[in-house]
Design a protein around this motif. Structure first.
Motif, PDB file in Angstrom:
ATOM      1  N   PRO A   1       0.837  -1.202   0.000  1.00 28.57           N
ATOM      2  CA  PRO A   1       0.000   0.000   0.000  1.00 28.57           C
ATOM      3  C   PRO A   1       0.875   1.256   0.000  1.00 28.57           C
ATOM      4  O   PRO A   1       2.066   1.183   0.332  1.00 28.57           O
ATOM      5  N   PRO A   2       0.324   2.402  -0.391  1.00 28.10           N
ATOM      6  CA  PRO A   2       1.105   3.637  -0.337  1.00 28.10           C
ATOM      7  C   PRO A   2       1.642   3.870   1.074  1.00 28.10           C
ATOM      8  O   PRO A   2       0.978   3.529   2.064  1.00 28.10           O
ATOM      9  N   PRO A   3       2.828   4.442   1.200  1.00 26.35           N
ATOM     10  CA  PRO A   3       3.439   4.631   2.527  1.00 26.35           C
ATOM     11  C   PRO A   3       2.888   5.857   3.246  1.00 26.35           C
ATOM     12  O   PRO A   3       3.592   6.838   3.499  1.00 26.35           O
ATOM     13  N   PHE A   4       1.608   5.785   3.592  1.00 29.56           N
ATOM     14  CA  PHE A   4       0.983   6.902   4.287  1.00 29.56           C
ATOM     15  C   PHE A   4       1.696   7.227   5.601  1.00 29.56           C
ATOM     16  O   PHE A   4       1.663   8.356   6.084  1.00 29.56           O
ATOM     17  N   TRP A   5       2.356   6.226   6.158  1.00 28.09           N
ATOM     18  CA  TRP A   5       3.014   6.372   7.454  1.00 28.09           C
ATOM     19  C   TRP A   5       4.256   7.254   7.402  1.00 28.09           C
ATOM     20  O   TRP A   5       4.755   7.677   8.449  1.00 28.09           O
ATOM     21  N   GLY A   6       4.770   7.547   6.214  1.00 30.69           N
ATOM     22  CA  GLY A   6       6.040   8.265   6.105  1.00 30.69           C
ATOM     23  C   GLY A   6       5.911   9.771   6.033  1.00 30.69           C
ATOM     24  O   GLY A   6       6.927  10.464   5.896  1.00 30.69           O
ATOM     25  N   PHE A   7       4.676  10.291   6.180  1.00 37.36           N
ATOM     26  CA  PHE A   7       4.459  11.723   5.994  1.00 37.36           C
ATOM     27  C   PHE A   7       3.441  12.253   7.003  1.00 37.36           C
ATOM     28  O   PHE A   7       2.596  11.516   7.490  1.00 37.36           O
ATOM     29  N   ALA A   8       3.533  13.562   7.272  1.00 33.87           N
ATOM     30  CA  ALA A   8       2.568  14.227   8.144  1.00 33.87           C
ATOM     31  C   ALA A   8       1.502  14.861   7.257  1.00 33.87           C
ATOM     32  O   ALA A   8       1.671  15.974   6.757  1.00 33.87           O
TER      33      ALA A   8
ATOM     34  N   ASP B   1      -4.229   0.448  12.207  1.00 37.18           N
ATOM     35  CA  ASP B   1      -3.947   0.535  10.776  1.00 37.18           C
ATOM     36  C   ASP B   1      -3.813  -0.889  10.251  1.00 37.18           C
ATOM     37  O   ASP B   1      -3.591  -1.824  11.034  1.00 37.18           O
ATOM     38  N   ILE B   2      -3.940  -1.036   8.923  1.00 36.20           N
ATOM     39  CA  ILE B   2      -3.812  -2.380   8.337  1.00 36.20           C
ATOM     40  C   ILE B   2      -2.432  -2.623   7.747  1.00 36.20           C
ATOM     41  O   ILE B   2      -2.150  -3.721   7.276  1.00 36.20           O
ATOM     42  N   ASP B   3      -1.564  -1.611   7.746  1.00 32.32           N
ATOM     43  CA  ASP B   3      -0.226  -1.718   7.160  1.00 32.32           C
ATOM     44  C   ASP B   3       0.794  -2.002   8.268  1.00 32.32           C
ATOM     45  O   ASP B   3       0.962  -1.178   9.168  1.00 32.32           O
ATOM     46  N   PRO B   4       1.504  -3.134   8.213  1.00 29.99           N
ATOM     47  CA  PRO B   4       2.504  -3.429   9.244  1.00 29.99           C
ATOM     48  C   PRO B   4       3.571  -2.339   9.370  1.00 29.99           C
ATOM     49  O   PRO B   4       4.048  -2.057  10.473  1.00 29.99           O
ATOM     50  N   LEU B   5       3.943  -1.713   8.252  1.00 29.54           N
ATOM     51  CA  LEU B   5       4.930  -0.641   8.317  1.00 29.54           C
ATOM     52  C   LEU B   5       4.382   0.560   9.072  1.00 29.54           C
ATOM     53  O   LEU B   5       5.120   1.263   9.768  1.00 29.54           O
ATOM     54  N   SER B   6       3.094   0.800   8.947  1.00 29.27           N
ATOM     55  CA  SER B   6       2.478   1.876   9.723  1.00 29.27           C
ATOM     56  C   SER B   6       2.634   1.615  11.214  1.00 29.27           C
ATOM     57  O   SER B   6       2.997   2.514  11.975  1.00 29.27           O
TER      58      SER B   6
ATOM     59  N   VAL C   1       1.638   4.378  23.209  1.00 31.00           N
ATOM     60  CA  VAL C   1       0.564   4.158  22.248  1.00 31.00           C
ATOM     61  C   VAL C   1       0.541   2.672  21.919  1.00 31.00           C
ATOM     62  O   VAL C   1       1.589   2.075  21.648  1.00 31.00           O
ATOM     63  N   THR C   2      -0.640   2.069  21.945  1.00 28.74           N
ATOM     64  CA  THR C   2      -0.784   0.654  21.611  1.00 28.74           C
ATOM     65  C   THR C   2      -1.105   0.503  20.133  1.00 28.74           C
ATOM     66  O   THR C   2      -2.159   0.969  19.675  1.00 28.74           O
ATOM     67  N   PRO C   3      -0.218  -0.117  19.334  1.00 31.53           N
ATOM     68  CA  PRO C   3      -0.511  -0.320  17.914  1.00 31.53           C
ATOM     69  C   PRO C   3      -1.375  -1.560  17.712  1.00 31.53           C
ATOM     70  O   PRO C   3      -1.203  -2.575  18.373  1.00 31.53           O
ATOM     71  N   LEU C   4      -2.330  -1.459  16.769  1.00 26.62           N
ATOM     72  CA  LEU C   4      -3.220  -2.574  16.473  1.00 26.62           C
ATOM     73  C   LEU C   4      -3.337  -2.728  14.961  1.00 26.62           C
ATOM     74  O   LEU C   4      -3.846  -1.844  14.276  1.00 26.62           O
ATOM     75  N   GLU C   5      -2.853  -3.851  14.431  1.00 26.67           N
ATOM     76  CA  GLU C   5      -2.913  -4.122  12.996  1.00 26.67           C
ATOM     77  C   GLU C   5      -4.187  -4.900  12.694  1.00 26.67           C
ATOM     78  O   GLU C   5      -4.235  -6.123  12.808  1.00 26.67           O
ATOM     79  N   ARG C   6      -5.228  -4.174  12.288  1.00 26.84           N
ATOM     80  CA  ARG C   6      -6.511  -4.834  12.062  1.00 26.84           C
ATOM     81  C   ARG C   6      -7.455  -3.882  11.321  1.00 26.84           C
ATOM     82  O   ARG C   6      -7.407  -2.672  11.523  1.00 26.84           O
ATOM     83  N   ASP C   7      -8.315  -4.451  10.496  1.00 29.26           N
ATOM     84  CA  ASP C   7      -9.410  -3.694   9.904  1.00 29.26           C
ATOM     85  C   ASP C   7     -10.597  -3.819  10.852  1.00 29.26           C
ATOM     86  O   ASP C   7     -11.182  -4.894  10.985  1.00 29.26           O
ATOM     87  N   ILE C   8     -10.940  -2.730  11.520  1.00 29.09           N
ATOM     88  CA  ILE C   8     -12.004  -2.773  12.523  1.00 29.09           C
ATOM     89  C   ILE C   8     -13.286  -2.096  12.041  1.00 29.09           C
ATOM     90  O   ILE C   8     -14.234  -1.938  12.829  1.00 29.09           O
ATOM     91  N   LEU C   9     -13.344  -1.701  10.791  1.00 26.21           N
ATOM     92  CA  LEU C   9     -14.440  -0.843  10.342  1.00 26.21           C
ATOM     93  C   LEU C   9     -15.806  -1.524  10.351  1.00 26.21           C
ATOM     94  O   LEU C   9     -16.826  -0.843  10.324  1.00 26.21           O
ATOM     95  N   ASP C  10     -15.824  -2.840  10.393  1.00 19.21           N
ATOM     96  CA  ASP C  10     -17.103  -3.546  10.456  1.00 19.21           C
ATOM     97  C   ASP C  10     -17.425  -4.048  11.861  1.00 19.21           C
ATOM     98  O   ASP C  10     -18.374  -4.816  12.046  1.00 19.21           O
ATOM     99  N   THR C  11     -16.643  -3.600  12.853  1.00 19.77           N
ATOM    100  CA  THR C  11     -16.852  -4.029  14.230  1.00 19.77           C
ATOM    101  C   THR C  11     -17.617  -2.959  15.012  1.00 19.77           C
ATOM    102  O   THR C  11     -17.830  -1.843  14.529  1.00 19.77           O
ATOM    103  N   ALA C  12     -18.012  -3.310  16.224  1.00 19.75           N
ATOM    104  CA  ALA C  12     -18.702  -2.350  17.093  1.00 19.75           C
ATOM    105  C   ALA C  12     -17.679  -1.402  17.717  1.00 19.75           C
ATOM    106  O   ALA C  12     -16.697  -1.860  18.312  1.00 19.75           O
TER     107      ALA C  12
END
Length: 219
Positions: free
Chosen positions: A47-54, A103-108, A123-134
């Protein structure tokens, strides 16, 4: 990729965020070159490296949180589509009881860990798509998430569900094409310095929106 943390540090430089200079981030200088390096290192499409920029939305949202710490102080905060973790770090600095960066990107998530350590916050990092969860947080923060039609629809559905639970839900957006036209209340706006090669401009006018529950939602 076997060493995500090492990759993040090797291809970025720790520097202040323009609108939020009290926060340091591992930032890249050129997006396409960084994207090519991520794919070369993994031998697969990345995926695009969104994590590398502000990005503008995250900068504005981080600024707003730091200037209004009462929004997050003592509360459980979720930074959705966290990227670099900029917004999560701002929430931690502002006194949140806990902060999870999703985020879903491990590099993120590697960038989140490196950036949190650089700013001496937890900060606790969580690699998961949660958009369909409660939703399960007192505060949900989302910076620059309306960049595609599908993502905007899924994000807004999640954000409105979170608002319906009574959570404080804020989004920072610099006028992306798929910004929803309903369910948002303007709180503030900033002129944000950005990387011109990413945005075709050096300044992005960026708005902080409070997300409201969908009409008819049960709170």
């Amino acid at each position: 990729m076997t060493d995500s943390h090492g990759f993040v540090r090797a291809h970025t430089r720790l520097s202040p965020v323009p609108l939020v200079p009290e926060i340091l981030l591992h930032q890249a200088e050129e997006a396409i070159a960084l994207w090519e390096r991520t794919e070369s290192a993994s031998a697969a499409q990345q995926p695009p490296p969104f994590w590398g920029f502000a990005w503008a939305g995250g900068q504005a949202l981080a600024r707003y949180v730091l200037d209004h710490p009462e929004l997050v102080a003592g509360r459980h905060v979720l930074d959705l589509a966290a990227g670099s973790g900029l917004v999560a770090i701002a929430a931690a600095k502002a006194g949140a009881a806990s902060v999870t960066a999703v985020d879903i990107d491990p590099l993120s998530l590697a960038a989140v860990a490196a950036n949190a350590a650089a700013n001496d916050v937890l900060v606790t990092p969580l690699e998961r798509d949660i958009l369909d969860t409660a939703p399960d947080a007192g505060v949900v923060l989302a910076g620059d998430v309306f960049y595609s039609r599908e993502m905007a629809e899924r994000m807004m559905a999640y954000l409105q569900r979170a608002a319906a639970t009574g959570a404080t839900v804020l989004a920072g957006d610099p006028g992306r094409a798929y910004l929803p036209r309903a369910g948002l209340r303007e709180l503030a706006a900033y002129d944000v310095p950005v990387v011109a090669t990413l945005e075709d401009t050096e300044i992005k006018h960026t708005t902080i929106w409070q997300v409201t529950p969908a009409e008819g939602a049960v709170r």
